[in-house]
Enzyme design. Structure first.
Site, PDB file in Angstrom:
ATOM      1  N   SER C 274      10.511  20.811  -9.758  1.00  0.00           N
ATOM      2  CA  SER C 274      11.853  20.011  -9.748  1.00  0.00           C
ATOM      3  C   SER C 274      12.760  21.485  -9.337  1.00  0.00           C
ATOM      4  O   SER C 274      12.228  22.392 -10.111  1.00  0.00           O
ATOM      5  CB  SER C 274      12.157  19.604 -11.177  1.00  0.00           C
ATOM      6  OG  SER C 274      13.466  19.458 -11.328  1.00  0.00           O
ATOM      7  N   ASN C 282       5.511  17.318 -12.044  1.00  0.00           N
ATOM      8  CA  ASN C 282       5.127  16.123 -11.852  1.00  0.00           C
ATOM      9  C   ASN C 282       4.037  15.618 -11.412  1.00  0.00           C
ATOM     10  O   ASN C 282       3.538  16.139 -10.564  1.00  0.00           O
ATOM     11  CB  ASN C 282       6.207  15.390 -11.258  1.00  0.00           C
ATOM     12  CG  ASN C 282       7.661  15.680 -11.774  1.00  0.00           C
ATOM     13  OD1 ASN C 282       7.922  15.670 -13.251  1.00  0.00           O
ATOM     14  ND2 ASN C 282       8.980  15.759 -10.982  1.00  0.00           N
ATOM     15  N   ARG C 313      -6.004 -24.653  13.189  1.00  0.00           N
ATOM     16  CA  ARG C 313      -5.013 -23.299  13.086  1.00  0.00           C
ATOM     17  C   ARG C 313      -3.813 -23.498  12.175  1.00  0.00           C
ATOM     18  O   ARG C 313      -3.186 -24.607  12.165  1.00  0.00           O
ATOM     19  CB  ARG C 313      -4.506 -23.233  14.592  1.00  0.00           C
ATOM     20  CG  ARG C 313      -3.787 -21.979  14.737  1.00  0.00           C
ATOM     21  CD  ARG C 313      -4.209 -21.060  16.036  1.00  0.00           C
ATOM     22  NE  ARG C 313      -5.572 -21.245  16.125  1.00  0.00           N
ATOM     23  CZ  ARG C 313      -6.198 -21.528  17.410  1.00  0.00           C
ATOM     24  NH1 ARG C 313      -5.509 -21.710  18.328  1.00  0.00           N
ATOM     25  NH2 ARG C 313      -7.314 -21.452  17.381  1.00  0.00           N
TER      26      ARG C 313
END
Lengths: 450, 450, 450, 450
Positions: C274, C282, C313
């Protein structure tokens, strides 16, 4: 009584969602329908009175209905049959008018809406109780310092009141949402076999109006047999509410960890205890709320997945709602109730909050010092100075303030008084208290409008 | 340009949700923040102007940011770093004030809200277009007879206008919901590192107000870093909308089956064709809408599951929103757009509708005859008579009316004219047309309030 | 290159899942089909060689294909058209045999299976890398004491190796599951328009066999156009894997909390840092893995919801898989890769583990003492004695051992040496180390069988 | 007895999942634990016998346990307390050894595994019954022509046996999956408070082995308290199975539409009937199966979402499994049972299949003619010829064969005999019958290995 009734929900709500009440609400529809049709002159009043008299769940053998429902694909078919036979025993004429012009889906959907109304009333009550407690607690802890954590790491100081106010603010939004969608959701379902009320000739809309009156439900512009957005909406709003309850429970459980110890669920006889580990007080309410927060999102997705219902009556997707919506009510209402019950007794350990603020030896003030220095020596030099001081403090297990005091370059910018001030929690709480005040004021002025 | 951009969504929306726009909206936040701080006197006006000047996505190397983001865990960290360096090249002072007092989450969340606003504008436009088309079509087919189907079986007659009005009514509710939550959702995120705006000392709230003004967003009572109910709410509302779109697409695809042939998506060069099977016109738009209706519910559940975010910044759950919300917008907006585009050209085959009404040789009028007879000969005898006649008609492949004419008991109750009338579709449409009128009137008076 | 490619996934996997590779794998199908048909004598060898020569993605304009796909509803229709035109420029005869007897779904599904195989190879590699690291780490920390936590509260001692072995054991089960389903999933799709291979007259099965050989895929008993269990199965198995990765990441992030500090993701330039808070590291990898663990379950539910595909389909449900399965691969593979990358550098703080074991001042040994006393004085008296001593210790902030020493009744049952032994972590680790050994042995003998 | 027991599931399975059985299986664990500990010499044999004697659910007041569970957070805490008191009344010594060394989670998890085994046995039985019926039916209709539909539009002919074989093939894969995961899932949970079996000193592993023997469960390498992949796996496999059941039900319901009428669920007293609409026979079983197919995917996602359980015991996520896994069993097992019950009596209308093949007046043979002509006149001229003939046939409501006969260019390439042959369904079924044979052979040789 199921094994998890008391654990995941509570008796009052459970009663609303029970099989007995479910059938009773279907019978309430039949009784109100007869009355409304009598009011509109479509059937004799005496017949309506007689039908209504028989619409009591005690008169019916639920296990017989359950067995028959498996053949017909829904409950009202055998229920209406039994009701008709029952009425016919006393009044053959009245029996002719049972369920007149209605279809099974009218009974099931409107019955569900009636249960929903009662459940939402309980949820409103518990929401109000919870927001009241939170407003009180937020006021009390408006300025109680606690460390804020981001990425599960200590970041900066905040106040515990601010945390509480955040929970409160979200819950107030949910109360607003519940009000907004309540009006939309609590409406009559009545359309006959395919939504046109054909069997009632032209009198359909008048009878619908009278029926909505009888049941105190709003009258929609048209029947909504395969348009399930109202039910999915209330599911979604309860999903949002549960998400916030889960956030609160997650926070409480994190703050309650042994190593953090800032919060603790109340104890008491047998509550969250362990027979062999006397130091434990397990966050039982958090566990209950979190299990709801894990389960409800998927149930909401089921309600959304079930929306594309075929033509004028869905095949399977309609049936998928029958247990799903009650489960959402049960889980969301249960989580809310348990949290509202527990919160006023939550133990708040202000001493541990202070201790934890000290744990990083001043690191959480690094930003504050850095911002103060940036103004005086430039952002980059300030940042570098703090970075090196932080590294040193960490390596030597010393307090950041102490290490900084030794920095020769710092003295010219910050006086010892500045330093004390910068490392004072009270000076780095920003606008936390103002935010608390705004939210608490909002809570105090919240008005329930229905 | 991804392989499914045009197939599942459309260019205009895709642009709003592109990486470039995402970064640009983050830069818009930074520019507006600088301006707001200058207005509040927190930073010099010249610096703000300089910063704003550099906030253009073309100036940045996205692939470099992408690589860096993997280390830091989010995009704004490298973005702000590059922006700061870029500004610093020209104006060192201004560079000091880049991102002043903000946190990465402020940038990401507000940027997302700005993208959301643009996407919601497109969705509003397409919603209005679709409801307008439906109102027109419902009026046109107000009285067009078609068979109603329940459990995917023919049931009774209704009108095609009533089916269209049902779709329309649901869409009008979604437009209302979008309006209600729009105001709540389109609000500023601005709280600094932990939501207290501590780095701005006491000026935080003033700057927040100015910033909300700059960005034309509403100002919430407090930052909402870990309270994600607003984002989950818009996800849920789009989930509800998509559910209704899926219902419409499912209906259209069912009505378009070769054996039913009542509706058909428009053809045109290459549209839904098959190179080897010249008789095919595939409902391509329905396929697109249905794939959205299958995918969006689960994505909504992800948004709800992500709500219990830890403390003051979530770990992983916040990150889980970053692609999920844009995908919901992309799919819901895409489905809406394709349906709005296709609907005005939908082929309606009234002849096949009439043919299909005849397919069961009068069986779909059994209820009407039964109701008429019940009044005259009692409910049970009437029912038995119809049951035996129906069985006979089915066994002998004859028309129910014809078989009934041979019933000696019936003549005393119903004249030949009665019989003609009972087997006339027009006489068993109930209140379908009245419901159409009510809903169309509602659509015509719908007012967009933002 | 999307904004989250590096953050949520990694380049090698992303390449496999890119639009370019997707188209290339479809072209690989076309090339192999031509070769197989030549081998079976259904088309001339020269034509097959020519077709194969043109099956290179660089020859195609992807954005043109994207636009056309929106009209036809899928990618192969325009792709095959362009390929045919391209071949025809050089060899009109060969052009006749492009896509001979195949349908779009054959191309899309087999192309997807080929991408899947490459993605699964990467996942195998990273799984092996991760289990190897865990086996090494578990051996290293076989006997490293750490407190076990239940309900997020400290409970009893365990070893960190036991925790690691638990992660490892689960991952070994996933490797086994991946092997089991690999053989079932990696098979050819080839059925022609409706699965009967009618256009190839009786030669269909032979060509299918040759085609499976060409592509090194297994040959199923029959085409599986609307039977999607194989694709849903691999989605589910990846969902299971991601659940375990999420469990590991949740554990690491909990152990890494500032207040616990037992684990820490590695730092390094820009990693988890940070700019303003120098004390933070972190857990970025945990965040990435947890975001996958939140998103993947819902995507798996989409694959399951999409299974009931209509007739021969599917309409919309087939389309719903096209982006969902790649996203699951992208997220699961990405989470696995990031975790495998980070784990060998995970910081383990044995000192903090020991400190935390001491935090409750002996409470975590209450069960051990209680069990020892139960043998000598009966279960209930022992329990009561411990309960009162624990209460006292907690109230007086003293160590449980110290308080117990003062208990007069205790001395006759436990000698001071007994007491020391009971409060020794090493004596209350149960069979943790034996479990570690069993699991590590299993890991060492795990054999990859494909 | 709940309202939907018979409708969505069936009595035998419901009994296995009832509260009574759930408690009984927990008591079975306690009884087996005592016996195993006696065998290992850890507790007296007499005590073990006495404890086992009291482990009968009839002895307990379930509603009292339910209420207590809400305080402690789980059921075993009050259950073991009551059991201990109960035993103590007769044998104080034996009472000391109740639940010796176990933790609540051991009881809950192993109890659940025991229920799971019984439920899987039922599912095995019904799977075998369903695949047997399908093998018989597929053989019978091996060559029954029916139109294949793609995009819900008629495409080409196929055989009904091929459709049935496709369902069968998928179900055989599910039976294989169930076998593979059965061995992995049906294993003992026994770890004591934190998984180390510390309270049993070194005897833990031996007791675990004896306990697994007693309960006929496999013995895992270590306890797996917070590793839930086994339970999530069985949930996922049941999710896959339900997806295929949903596909079958969707197909049956589509083939049963009034306008298609190729299939019909059996009738019978009250079955799928409507009191007022005598022509209706609602596909009730399809509705039940489809509701399961809508609900189960979301419940599977809940099991996956719950996997990242904290540390050595999960908080909330563990609790989230308690009702979710039984619901999955209940819905999947119920859907399977109802389908297996209904399928042998499914009405197959071969006449309607033929009629529907004629509905497009030869269009479904356009591909066949085009392929035949391509060989003789080149692909493009052939395609253009067919396209123009098809357009003409459609415009004039004539048969394609008839229109083609008038084409002058065609005669030189195709003789009248060729034409008859090309428009003969039997000549355009490709390898459908061979595929049926392969799958039926596979079904006949399927061996249940446990």
């Amino acid at each position: 009584m199921s094994l998890f009734d008391e654990l995941f929900s509570f008796a009052e709500l459970q009663k609303i969602l029970s099989d007995e009440t479910r059938i009773q609400r279907m019978l309430d529809f039949e009784a109100a329908l007869a009355k409304a049709e009598a009011r509109a002159g479509a059937i004799p009043e005496g017949s309506a009175r007689k039908i209504a008299e028989f619409c009591r769940v005690e008169r019916f053998d639920l296990s017989f209905i359950t067995k028959q429902a498996a053949r017909s694909g829904n409950v009202p078919i055998p229920l209406v049959k039994l009701l008709t036979e029952d009425v016919a025993q006393q009044d053959k004429d009245a029996a002719r008018f049972v369920h007149w012009g209605a279809t099974s889906q009218d009974v099931i959907d409107t019955g569900m809406i009636l249960q929903l109304r009662d459940a939402l009333d309980l949820i409103d009550k518990d929401s109000a109780r919870l927001t009241d407690s939170l407003a009180t607690l937020a006021t009390e802890h408006r300025a109680t310092p606690v460390v804020a954590r981001t990425w599960m790491q200590q970041a900066l100081p905040t106040t515990f009141g601010f945390i509480l106010a955040g929970w409160l603010d979200a819950l107030l939004r949910h109360r607003k949402r519940l009000q907004e969608c309540r009006a939309r959701v609590l409406c009559l379902q009545f359309g006959g076999a395919v939504g046109t009320l054909a069997a009632l000739a032209g009198r359909g809309p008048d009878i619908a109006k009278a029926l909505a009156d009888e049941l105190r439900l709003s009258l929609p512009a048209a029947p909504w047999h395969t348009h399930r957005d109202r039910l999915a909406e209330i599911a979604a709003v309860l999903g949002l509410l549960t998400g916030t309850l889960g956030k609160i429970a997650r926070d409480i459980s994190l703050h309650s960890q042994t190593e953090i110890g800032e919060l603790c669920e109340p104890g008491g006889e047998g509550r969250g205890g362990s027979s062999t580990m006397p130091h434990k007080r397990n966050p039982v309410t958090c566990a209950i709320v979190l299990q709801a927060a894990i389960r409800v999102p998927a149930l909401v997705s089921t309600m959304l997945s079930a929306m594309p219902q075929e033509y004028e009556r869905g095949l399977g997707n309609w049936h998928a709602e029958w247990e799903t919506l009650p489960q959402i009510l049960w889980l969301a209402g249960g989580a809310l109730h348990h949290l509202a019950e527990m919160l006023p007794s939550l133990d708040v350990h202000k001493d541990r909050m202070l201790q934890n603020l000290e744990m990083t030896r001043g690191m959480i003030f690094a930003e504050a010092v850095s911002m103060a220095l940036a103004d005086r020596m430039g952002k980059m030099p300030a940042h570098l100075l703090l970075e090196s001081a932080s590294t040193k403090a960490r390596a030597e297990h010393r307090h950041l303030k102490e290490v900084l005091r030794e920095e020769p370059g710092l003295r010219s910018h910050l006086t010892p008084a500045d330093m004390e001030s910068l490392f004072d929690i009270r000076n780095y709480l920003g606008s936390a208290e103002q935010f608390v005040d705004q939210i608490v004021a909002h809570a105090r002025s919240f008005v329930t409008t229905h």
